[in-house]
Design a protein around this motif. Structure first.
Motif, PDB file in Angstrom:
ATOM      1  N   ASP A  16       0.829  -1.210   0.000  1.00 41.41           N
ATOM      2  CA  ASP A  16       0.000   0.000   0.000  1.00 41.41           C
ATOM      3  C   ASP A  16       0.865   1.263   0.000  1.00 41.41           C
ATOM      4  O   ASP A  16       0.606   2.208  -0.747  1.00 41.41           O
ATOM      5  CB  ASP A  16      -0.925   0.034   1.223  1.00 41.41           C
ATOM      6  N   GLU A  19       2.595   1.713  -3.410  1.00 38.97           N
ATOM      7  CA  GLU A  19       1.650   2.165  -4.434  1.00 38.97           C
ATOM      8  C   GLU A  19       1.303   3.638  -4.248  1.00 38.97           C
ATOM      9  O   GLU A  19       1.143   4.368  -5.220  1.00 38.97           O
ATOM     10  CB  GLU A  19       0.389   1.300  -4.424  1.00 38.97           C
ATOM     11  N   THR A  20       1.205   4.093  -3.014  1.00 43.20           N
ATOM     12  CA  THR A  20       0.907   5.496  -2.744  1.00 43.20           C
ATOM     13  C   THR A  20       2.059   6.398  -3.139  1.00 43.20           C
ATOM     14  O   THR A  20       1.860   7.499  -3.645  1.00 43.20           O
ATOM     15  CB  THR A  20       0.577   5.696  -1.244  1.00 43.20           C
ATOM     16  N   LYS A  26       6.650  11.921  -6.384  1.00 40.21           N
ATOM     17  CA  LYS A  26       5.798  12.165  -5.211  1.00 40.21           C
ATOM     18  C   LYS A  26       6.602  12.512  -3.961  1.00 40.21           C
ATOM     19  O   LYS A  26       6.263  13.450  -3.240  1.00 40.21           O
ATOM     20  CB  LYS A  26       4.888  10.972  -4.955  1.00 40.21           C
ATOM     21  N   LEU A  62      -1.760  12.831  -4.842  1.00 36.83           N
ATOM     22  CA  LEU A  62      -1.422  13.061  -3.432  1.00 36.83           C
ATOM     23  C   LEU A  62      -2.629  13.592  -2.660  1.00 36.83           C
ATOM     24  O   LEU A  62      -2.839  13.224  -1.500  1.00 36.83           O
ATOM     25  CB  LEU A  62      -0.237  14.024  -3.323  1.00 36.83           C
ATOM     26  N   ASN A  65      -5.004  10.769  -1.958  1.00 34.59           N
ATOM     27  CA  ASN A  65      -4.504   9.923  -0.878  1.00 34.59           C
ATOM     28  C   ASN A  65      -4.411  10.664   0.453  1.00 34.59           C
ATOM     29  O   ASN A  65      -3.809  10.171   1.407  1.00 34.59           O
ATOM     30  CB  ASN A  65      -3.134   9.335  -1.256  1.00 34.59           C
TER      31      ASN A  65
END
Length: 112
Positions: A16, A19-20, A26, A62, A65
């Motif tokens: 997780d 993937e974020t 990022k 971003l 999320n």
């Protein structure tokens, strides 16, 4: 720390997180915002080499999320400011550790 690597939940949590944070931009965007709220152009200057299209896409991901907030400031012309959320600020220790590891890795591999 993970001792035997067999815990399925631990692997899922790592998946997780990866993937974020996937992609090359990022973490650099989050690092830029760790200094405080910034406008789009300020982030683009901090993150060298990123195109406006890519920066826009990464900021949207971003935000989705819940790591970054987007605030439209009522001015002329309208401006947009991005900032880390509390959830985004929870990555500051990760960023610091990654920065320290990167410096040690550069010294190990390049010798500088």
């Amino acid at each position: 720390m993970l001792t035997d690597g067999t815990c399925p939940a631990s692997a899922l949590f790592i998946k997780d997180a990866l993937e974020t944070m996937e992609g090359r931009w990022k973490l650099l965007i989050l690092f830029s915002l760790s200094a405080g709220p910034k406008r789009f152009t300020q982030i683009a200057r901090d993150v060298k080499g990123i195109t406006d299209k890519t920066l826009s896409r990464e900021l949207k991901l971003l935000e989705a999320n819940k790591l970054v907030t987007r605030e439209v400031i009522d001015s002329f012309p309208p401006t947009v400011e991005y900032a880390l959320t509390e959830h985004g600020r929870s990555l500051e220790k990760v960023l610091e550790t990654l920065q320290l590891w990167g410096a040690a890795h550069r010294k190990e591999v390049i010798g500088k």
